[in-house]
Design a protein around this motif. Structure first.
Motif: not given
Length: 238
Positions: A44-63
Motif C-alpha cells: 500500500y505504501f509503495v502504490q500510494n507513495q507514502i513517505p515512511i519518514n513522515h509520521p503523519k502520512a504513515v498514520r493517515d495511510a493506516l486508517d
C-alpha cells in the motif's frame, strides 16, 4: 478439546509460514500470517507513495488499510486481501521483500498490526507466525516456537520459491536481502525479533517441512495434555 495459541517466530525463509499453515490445517486451527500483513502494508505504501519518514502520512495511510485473509477455493491456500483485493502474489515479490523490514519497524505500523492480530487470536485456536508473536502479540501463548536456519540454506530456499513464481533473482542479492532484514528485525527499537524466554528453538536447516510440522504438532499435543492435567483449561473456560 480446548484450544491453544501456537506462536511461531523466527527469521525469514526458515519455513515458518509453510509449517504454521500445515500445523493449523492438521489441528483444525486458524492460521494467521502476520508477515503477509506487513507485506500488504508495504505494498500500500509503495502504490500510494507514502513517505515512511513522515509520521503523519504513515498514520493517515493506516486508517485506509484493511487486511483480511481468504481461502482460495481452487488451491485451498490462505491468501491475503488488501482493501478487498487479493494481493497474495504481489506481496511475495522481491521489491516488497526489500522494503518490508523498514515498514514493519515503524512504531505506528506495528501498533496497528499488533492490535489487529490480537483481535484475530482472541478466541484462541490459532497458529500465528511472525517475529514478535511470542514476545509482544501473545506473550501468554501456550506454545512458543522460535525457528532458525543457516543463512545460506535460507537464501537457497528463497531462490527456489521465487523461481517457482517465475522471478529470477541471483543468490547474492537474496543473501544481501536476508542479512539486511535480519539486521533490521533484530535491532529495531519497536518489538525486535528475539527468542522468548519460554520458547522452544527449532533449527530447520536440515529438516523437511513434514518433519517440522510433526515436531510442532508433537509439542502442541504435549502442551495441551500438560495444561489439561493441571486444570489450566477449566480456569480459562470460567
Amino acid at each position: 478439546m480446548p484450544k491453544i495459541i501456537i506462536a511461531v517466530d523466527g527469521y525469514s525463509s526458515c519455513g515458518k509460514s509453510t509449517t504454521a499453515k500445515l500445523v493449523a490445517a492438521r489441528m483444525g486451527y486458524t492460521y494467521i500470517d502476520t508477515g503477509a500483513m506487513y507485506r500488504a502494508v508495504s505494498l500500500y505504501f509503495v502504490q500510494n507513495q507514502i513517505p515512511i519518514n513522515h509520521p503523519k502520512a504513515v498514520r493517515d495511510a493506516l486508517d485506509h488499510i484493511q487486511i483480511a485473509f481468504q481461502i482460495n477455493s481452487g488451491t485451498g491456500r490462505n491468501e491475503t486481501c488488501l482493501n478487498g483485493l487479493n494481493v497474495e502474489e504481489e506481496i511475495r515479490k522481491m521489491y516488497i521483500a526489500n522494503f518490508v523490514s523498514e515498514v514493519s519497524a515503524l512504531p505506528q505500523v506495528r501498533h496497528a498490526m499488533v492490535a489487529q492480530q490480537q483481535r484475530m487470536g482472541r478466541k484462541r485456536g490459532v497458529v500465528m507466525d511472525g517475529r514478535d508473536i511470542g514476545t509482544r502479540v501473545f506473550p501468554d501463548s501456550e506454545l512458543k516456537v522460535f525457528m532458525t536456519a543457516d543463512t545460506f540454506i535460507r537464501a537457497q530456499r528463497r531462490q527456489i520459491e521465487l523461481l517457482g513464481k517465475g522471478e529470477v533473482v541471483g543468490l547474492d542479492e537474496i543473501l544481501e536481502n536476508i542479512r539486511k532484514r535480519d539486521h533490521i528485525d533484530t535491532t529495531r527499537a519497536e518489538s525486535p525479533l528475539r527468542k522468548a524466554e519460554d520458547a522452544v528453538e527449532l533449527d530447520t536447516s536440515y529438516m523437511t517441512i513434514d518433519e517440522q510440522v510433526e515436531w510442532v504438532i508433537h509439542l502442541a499435543d504435549q502442551r495441551i495434555a500438560e495444561l489439561h492435567r493441571k486444570g489450566h483449561f477449566k480456569l480459562k473456560e470460567k
